[in-house]
Each structure stands twice: as structure tokens, then as C-alpha cells.
Design a protein around this motif. Structure first.
Motif, PDB file in Angstrom:
ATOM      1  N   ALA A  78      12.526  -0.172  -7.896  1.00 50.99           N
ATOM      2  CA  ALA A  78      13.435  -1.282  -8.167  1.00 50.99           C
ATOM      3  C   ALA A  78      12.675  -2.589  -8.341  1.00 50.99           C
ATOM      4  CB  ALA A  78      14.462  -1.406  -7.042  1.00 50.99           C
ATOM      5  N   ARG A  79      11.638  -2.781  -7.529  1.00 52.11           N
ATOM      6  CA  ARG A  79      10.846  -4.000  -7.682  1.00 52.11           C
ATOM      7  C   ARG A  79      10.108  -4.003  -9.016  1.00 52.11           C
ATOM      8  NH1 ARG A  79      11.853  -7.940  -6.866  1.00 52.11           N
ATOM      9  NH2 ARG A  79       9.834  -8.886  -6.379  1.00 52.11           N
ATOM     10  N   ARG A  80       9.670  -2.836  -9.475  1.00 51.68           N
ATOM     11  CA  ARG A  80       9.043  -2.753 -10.806  1.00 51.68           C
ATOM     12  C   ARG A  80      10.020  -3.239 -11.883  1.00 51.68           C
ATOM     13  NH1 ARG A  80       6.246   0.963 -14.354  1.00 51.68           N
ATOM     14  NH2 ARG A  80       4.733   1.500 -12.736  1.00 51.68           N
ATOM     15  N   HIS A  81      11.303  -2.964 -11.676  1.00 49.60           N
ATOM     16  CA  HIS A  81      12.328  -3.382 -12.638  1.00 49.60           C
ATOM     17  C   HIS A  81      12.772  -4.825 -12.411  1.00 49.60           C
ATOM     18  CE1 HIS A  81      13.061   0.468 -14.680  1.00 49.60           C
ATOM     19  NE2 HIS A  81      12.844   1.045 -13.515  1.00 49.60           N
ATOM     20  N   GLY A  82      12.170  -5.515 -11.449  1.00 51.26           N
ATOM     21  CA  GLY A  82      12.491  -6.916 -11.226  1.00 51.26           C
ATOM     22  C   GLY A  82      13.744  -7.161 -10.417  1.00 51.26           C
ATOM     23  N   VAL A  83      14.221  -6.161  -9.697  1.00 45.94           N
ATOM     24  CA  VAL A  83      15.452  -6.284  -8.917  1.00 45.94           C
ATOM     25  C   VAL A  83      15.123  -6.735  -7.496  1.00 45.94           C
ATOM     26  CG1 VAL A  83      17.525  -5.061  -8.156  1.00 45.94           C
ATOM     27  CG2 VAL A  83      16.412  -4.399 -10.283  1.00 45.94           C
ATOM     28  N   GLU A  84      15.955  -7.623  -6.945  1.00 46.06           N
ATOM     29  CA  GLU A  84      15.819  -7.999  -5.538  1.00 46.06           C
ATOM     30  C   GLU A  84      16.218  -6.809  -4.658  1.00 46.06           C
ATOM     31  OE1 GLU A  84      18.181 -11.421  -4.794  1.00 46.06           O
ATOM     32  OE2 GLU A  84      17.094 -12.695  -6.213  1.00 46.06           O
ATOM     33  N   VAL A  85      15.406  -6.514  -3.648  1.00 47.87           N
ATOM     34  CA  VAL A  85      15.604  -5.305  -2.844  1.00 47.87           C
ATOM     35  C   VAL A  85      15.675  -5.653  -1.363  1.00 47.87           C
ATOM     36  CG1 VAL A  85      14.647  -3.075  -2.165  1.00 47.87           C
ATOM     37  CG2 VAL A  85      14.387  -3.871  -4.518  1.00 47.87           C
ATOM     38  N   THR A  86      16.714  -5.128  -0.707  1.00 51.19           N
ATOM     39  CA  THR A  86      16.813  -5.178   0.750  1.00 51.19           C
ATOM     40  C   THR A  86      16.939  -3.752   1.256  1.00 51.19           C
ATOM     41  OG1 THR A  86      17.937  -7.323   0.685  1.00 51.19           O
ATOM     42  CG2 THR A  86      18.111  -6.051   2.728  1.00 51.19           C
ATOM     43  N   VAL A 117       7.680   9.566  11.061  1.00 50.30           N
ATOM     44  CA  VAL A 117       6.695  10.507  10.528  1.00 50.30           C
ATOM     45  C   VAL A 117       5.272  10.021  10.760  1.00 50.30           C
ATOM     46  CG1 VAL A 117       5.871  11.657   8.434  1.00 50.30           C
ATOM     47  CG2 VAL A 117       8.311  11.271   8.758  1.00 50.30           C
ATOM     48  N   LEU A 118       5.054   8.709  10.646  1.00 52.66           N
ATOM     49  CA  LEU A 118       3.700   8.169  10.628  1.00 52.66           C
ATOM     50  C   LEU A 118       3.290   7.430  11.888  1.00 52.66           C
ATOM     51  CD1 LEU A 118       3.676   6.760   6.976  1.00 52.66           C
ATOM     52  CD2 LEU A 118       2.971   9.026   7.770  1.00 52.66           C
ATOM     53  N   GLY A 119       4.232   7.042  12.743  1.00 52.71           N
ATOM     54  CA  GLY A 119       3.894   6.221  13.888  1.00 52.71           C
ATOM     55  C   GLY A 119       3.748   4.764  13.485  1.00 52.71           C
ATOM     56  N   PRO A 120       3.740   3.854  14.463  1.00 48.86           N
ATOM     57  CA  PRO A 120       3.804   2.424  14.145  1.00 48.86           C
ATOM     58  C   PRO A 120       2.600   1.873  13.402  1.00 48.86           C
ATOM     59  CG  PRO A 120       3.484   2.780  16.511  1.00 48.86           C
ATOM     60  CD  PRO A 120       3.810   4.103  15.919  1.00 48.86           C
ATOM     61  N   GLU A 121       1.383   2.339  13.713  1.00 47.01           N
ATOM     62  CA  GLU A 121       0.202   1.750  13.070  1.00 47.01           C
ATOM     63  C   GLU A 121       0.174   2.036  11.577  1.00 47.01           C
ATOM     64  OE1 GLU A 121      -1.116   2.850  17.311  1.00 47.01           O
ATOM     65  OE2 GLU A 121       0.136   3.717  15.726  1.00 47.01           O
ATOM     66  N   VAL A 122       0.409   3.266  11.197  1.00 45.69           N
ATOM     67  CA  VAL A 122       0.363   3.613   9.777  1.00 45.69           C
ATOM     68  C   VAL A 122       1.631   3.131   9.063  1.00 45.69           C
ATOM     69  CG1 VAL A 122       0.107   5.478   8.109  1.00 45.69           C
ATOM     70  CG2 VAL A 122      -1.124   5.579  10.285  1.00 45.69           C
ATOM     71  N   ALA A 123       2.771   3.184   9.746  1.00 48.44           N
ATOM     72  CA  ALA A 123       4.003   2.684   9.147  1.00 48.44           C
ATOM     73  C   ALA A 123       3.872   1.207   8.782  1.00 48.44           C
ATOM     74  CB  ALA A 123       5.170   2.889  10.101  1.00 48.44           C
ATOM     75  N   ALA A 124       3.133   0.439   9.580  1.00 46.09           N
ATOM     76  CA  ALA A 124       2.954  -0.984   9.302  1.00 46.09           C
ATOM     77  C   ALA A 124       2.260  -1.211   7.965  1.00 46.09           C
ATOM     78  CB  ALA A 124       2.160  -1.644  10.425  1.00 46.09           C
ATOM     79  N   VAL A 125       1.406  -0.265   7.552  1.00 49.17           N
ATOM     80  CA  VAL A 125       0.738  -0.382   6.253  1.00 49.17           C
ATOM     81  C   VAL A 125       1.778  -0.381   5.138  1.00 49.17           C
ATOM     82  CG1 VAL A 125      -0.821   0.779   4.650  1.00 49.17           C
ATOM     83  CG2 VAL A 125      -1.385   0.691   7.093  1.00 49.17           C
ATOM     84  N   PHE A 126       2.740   0.509   5.221  1.00 50.14           N
ATOM     85  CA  PHE A 126       3.773   0.592   4.201  1.00 50.14           C
ATOM     86  C   PHE A 126       4.715  -0.605   4.268  1.00 50.14           C
ATOM     87  CE2 PHE A 126       2.139   4.830   4.360  1.00 50.14           C
ATOM     88  CZ  PHE A 126       2.296   5.337   3.079  1.00 50.14           C
ATOM     89  N   GLN A 127       5.031  -1.054   5.465  1.00 47.08           N
ATOM     90  CA  GLN A 127       5.910  -2.212   5.584  1.00 47.08           C
ATOM     91  C   GLN A 127       5.250  -3.448   4.975  1.00 47.08           C
ATOM     92  OE1 GLN A 127       7.560  -2.848   9.464  1.00 47.08           O
ATOM     93  NE2 GLN A 127       8.740  -4.633   8.829  1.00 47.08           N
ATOM     94  N   ASP A 128       3.971  -3.657   5.285  1.00 50.37           N
ATOM     95  CA  ASP A 128       3.265  -4.822   4.734  1.00 50.37           C
ATOM     96  C   ASP A 128       3.141  -4.721   3.218  1.00 50.37           C
ATOM     97  OD1 ASP A 128       2.992  -5.725   7.314  1.00 50.37           O
ATOM     98  OD2 ASP A 128       0.882  -5.132   7.516  1.00 50.37           O
ATOM     99  N   LEU A 129       2.920  -3.523   2.709  1.00 51.86           N
ATOM    100  CA  LEU A 129       2.819  -3.327   1.267  1.00 51.86           C
ATOM    101  C   LEU A 129       4.106  -3.746   0.570  1.00 51.86           C
ATOM    102  CD1 LEU A 129       1.504  -2.044  -1.310  1.00 51.86           C
ATOM    103  CD2 LEU A 129       2.527   0.129  -0.567  1.00 51.86           C
ATOM    104  N   HIS A 130       5.228  -3.297   1.086  1.00 53.49           N
ATOM    105  CA  HIS A 130       6.509  -3.642   0.458  1.00 53.49           C
ATOM    106  C   HIS A 130       6.843  -5.121   0.625  1.00 53.49           C
ATOM    107  CE1 HIS A 130       8.218   0.219  -0.920  1.00 53.49           C
ATOM    108  NE2 HIS A 130       7.432   0.745   0.003  1.00 53.49           N
TER     109      HIS A 130
END
Length: 407
Positions: free
Chosen positions: A164-172, A184-197
Motif C-alpha cells: 500500500a505504501r508503494r501505491h502512495g496510500v496512507e497506512v495504519t 513469531v520473532l520475539g521483540p528484538e527481531v520484531a523491532a526491525v520490522f516495526q522500524d522499517l515500516h
């Protein structure tokens, strides 16, 4: 066990189509009938939330080319909904009243998206993503939308957010969990994905749930959260997991498992000797883990479908492959192998979480239970060997050593 004259497969997804193709590749010359509820020939699901949704492709990855089924004398009956299995008569009935007799039967009915049991949950326009038509419709909706609310911060939710972000849409993204993918990943690795988004403009509403979908006869227009926050949206996607389609199995009297799937032994045989199950619905007694495992990923459907073909023909080979899946989000690509419990297993990281170039290992009593490589494509074979063997490896070797020499 004599070779069957007629094999019926319920489900034209990856598991069912892979089984049918591999039966022919093994030299089986009997009748193969595949009953598929969709109108499309068999296709793979990963592109639906990746390349197809991004707009990089206009077709999914087809399991086989269009003429394969006819050329190999596979009776592919699309648009055919199986409604009942009669074990005693060895017959499958469909919605049109036709009967399909079998000597061996494979259930590969897959999963269906879960819905949220909250007020407004039945409003028109609440989207799910499971089929080719779902993906194409969602991609089209992104073209006209300014904002999208995604309920669910799992793999589908995060991949759709990236598209959706690739298409320029605001995402919540909304979820009760405290970080995306954390179960699935635990907090340390999950934080990588959260920061990426977050870096790519996604807004998070985590740690709380959905109280109500809002709108009217014209359809859903927003989401009210349990803390009272009102979110308006042009597009609302429910990405809250999938439920295995076990109605046929249950009605037929087959044994089900506590995880909601169809109970199968190590060879993927159900409680009825001539009936097997593969893919999302199969709650498989896994010899490597000593317990039942039900996996809803692409590789499991493909590999179990291929594997079960031999057992449909009379073999008794155990299915021992480790779970595997992959994801692509923005500039992050990853592969996950194995089965970990991030709440209790020890996390060891090789590389740099901040740069999003690393391998995460999960250890239990020193043995590697799972590994995930993120933007690291040099160690796949070694990781497969380590995870499959659940090898005991010291942490320093995992962090800094030559992984190709392990084992």
C-alpha cells in the motif's frame, strides 16, 4: 496395499495440484480427478501479497502451465464445490449433485480468512486477502484510496502495508500485539520490522483492539478502536489469520486435532486409511519435533503435496521437512527455517539488526531450532543443514564462525 485405480483430490491449490502433477511424474497411470472451487487454474499464493499486489506482475505464479493438466490426463474440474465425503461408500458429492468415487482421497482444502466478531464485522467492503481475485481487487482499490486501515500485524498485514505504501496510500496497522510479528520473532527481531515500516510512513496502533467497524449500507468507512480512537479509511483489510477448511473432514467423521486441523500421521494419512490430507489443514505428527505441527506456508503446501503422492500409491514415507517461509517488504528480504518459541528460546544474532543485514538463530538447550536470514543470501544451504539437524552449535560460532563448516 494395491495401487489405486482412481484418486480424487479435493482442492486445486498448491498442495492438491502438486500432488496431482507428482502422481504422473511417478508414473501413475490411473484416473486423477481434482475438484477445485475456484475458476482459476492452480496458482501459488505468495505473489498475492507481494509482486501482484505491488503491481510488479499481473498474473500469479501458476503451479503448471495452462495445458499441463489436459496433456497429463488430469481431470481438473474447476468451479466444483465438494459438499460431502462418504467414507463408507468412498464417494465425494459436489454442489451440483454429482458423485465422484475414489480408491484414495486427498483432502487439500486449504484455509479461509478469519473475520473479527465485533459490531460492524459484516459490513460490505471489509476486505480479506486469500485469492487471486482478492489481490487484484485490493490492488485496484489502492489506486483510488487515500488511506487504508489494516487490522492484523502478521505476515499478510505487514506485506500488504508495504504494498500500500508503494501505491502512495496512507497506512495504519492495528493489532493487540505490542509489535508486528512479535509472536513469531520475539521483540528484538520484531523491532526491525516495526522500524522499517515506520521509516516508510506506516502508522501503528498496537496494544489495543478493534471495538467496531463503522459505516452504513454503503459499506465500511472506518474503524473504532477499544481506546475510543476513530480511524477513517477508504480501504479496510482484515488480516487476522486464517482458519483451516475442515468442514468436510469433520462431517465425514475424520479425527481432528486440537489445533483445528485434520489429524494425520507422519505419512499424512488421516484416521481413515484411504484418506490423506496435505497443506494448511494437515495437523501432521512430525517425527523431527515429536508432536503435531500445522503449517500454513507456501513451502509446506508444495512439499507435502509432492510427498503425499507416493503414499497415495501405497508407500509409507514419513514427511520430515522443516517449516520454511519467506517475505519481502520494501528493501528487506528474509527466509525463515524451522520452528522456534521466541518466548523461551535463546536468540543469537549474527550481523547487524540496525542495518537489517543479519541472521537470527533461536536455540534451545544449545540446539538450533530455527534461523532467519535477513538480506543475507550466502548461507541458505548451511542454515538448512543446521536447522534440519537441530545441531548444537556454540554461540560464538553462530555469531562469527564459518557456518559452512558446521555439521
Amino acid at each position: 496395499m494395491a495401487e489405486p485405480r482412481r484418486i480424487v483430490i479435493i482442492g486445486s491449490g498448491l498442495a492438491g495440484a502438486s500432488a496431482a502433477a507428482h502422481l504422473r511424474e511417478r508414473g501413475y497411470t490411473g484416473q486423477i480427478v481434482v475438484l477445485g472451487a475456484e475458476s482459476h487454474r492452480p496458482y501459488e499464493l505468495p505473489p498475492l501479497s507481494k509482486g501482484l499486489l505491488l503491481g510488479d506482475a499481473d498474473e500469479p505464479d501458476w503451479v503448471r502451465e495452462e495445458g499441463f493438466y489436459a496433456e497429463h490426463d488430469i481431470d481438473l474440474r474447476l468451479g466444483t464445490v465438494a459438499t460431502r465425503v462418504e467414507l463408507g461408500r468412498r464417494v465425494v458429492l459436489d454442489a451440483a449433485g454429482n458423485e465422484h468415487s475414489y480408491d484414495r482421497l486427498l483432502l487439500a482444502t486449504g484455509s479461509q480468512p478469519r473475520t473479527l466478531p465485533v459490531p460492524g464485522g459484516d459490513l460490505p467492503g471489509i476486505r480479506t486477502l486469500r485469492t487471486l481475485d482478492d489481490s487484484l481487487a485490493l490492488r485496484s482499490a489502492f489506486g483510488d484510496a487515500r488511506s487504508v486501515v489494516i487490522v492484523g500485524a502478521g505476515w499478510i498485514g505487514t506485506e500488504v502495508a508495504a504494498a500500500a505504501r508503494r501505491h502512495g496510500v496512507e497506512v495504519t496497522v492495528v493489532d493487540r500485539i505490542t509489535a508486528p510479528l512479535v509472536p513469531v520473532l520475539g521483540p528484538e527481531v520484531a523491532a526491525v520490522f516495526q522500524d522499517l515500516h515506520t521509516a516508510n510512513g506506516v502508522t501503528w496502533r498496537l496494544g489495543g483492539g478493534v471495538a467496531e467497524f463503522t459505516g452504513g449500507p454503503g459499506g465500511v468507512r472506518g474503524v473504532r478502536l477499544t481506546d475510543g480512537t476513530e480511524l477513517t479509511a477508504d480501504v479496510v483489510l482484515a488480516a487476522v489469520g486464517a482458519a483451516p477448511r475442515v468442514d468436510l473432514a469433520h462431517a465425514a467423521g475424520l479425527e481432528l486435532s486440537d489445533d483445528g486441523g485434520v489429524a494425520v500421521d507422519a505419512s499424512l494419512r488421516t484416521s481413515a486409511p484411504d484418506v490423506f490430507a496435505a497443506g494448511d489443514i494437515a495437523s501432521h505428527f512430525h517425527p523431527r519435533y515429536g508432536k503435531r505441527v500445522r503449517v500454513e506456508h507456501w513451502s509446506n503446501a508444495k512439499d507435502q503435496g509432492t510427498h503425499v503422492a507416493g503414499n497415495l500409491l501405497g508407500a509409507h514415507e514419513e514427511y520430515v521437512s522443516s517449516p520454511y517461509f519467506f517475505s519481502d517488504q520494501y528493501d528487506l528480504g528474509c527466509e525463515y527455517r524451522g520452528l522456534a518459541d521466541p518466548d523461551s528460546d535463546t536468540l543469537v544474532v549474527r550481523g547487524d539488526l540496525g542495518r537489517r543485514e543479519f541472521i537470527a538463530f533461536w536455540l534451545r538447550d544449545g540446539a538450533v531450532q530455527a534461523a532467519m536470514n535477513v538480506n543475507d543470501w550466502d548461507h541458505g544451504d548451511a542454515l538448512g543443514r543446521i536447522v534440519d539437524g537441530r545441531l548444537t552449535v556454540d554461540e560464538d560460532t553462530l555469531e562469527h564462525g564459518d557456518l559452512s563448516s558446521v555439521g
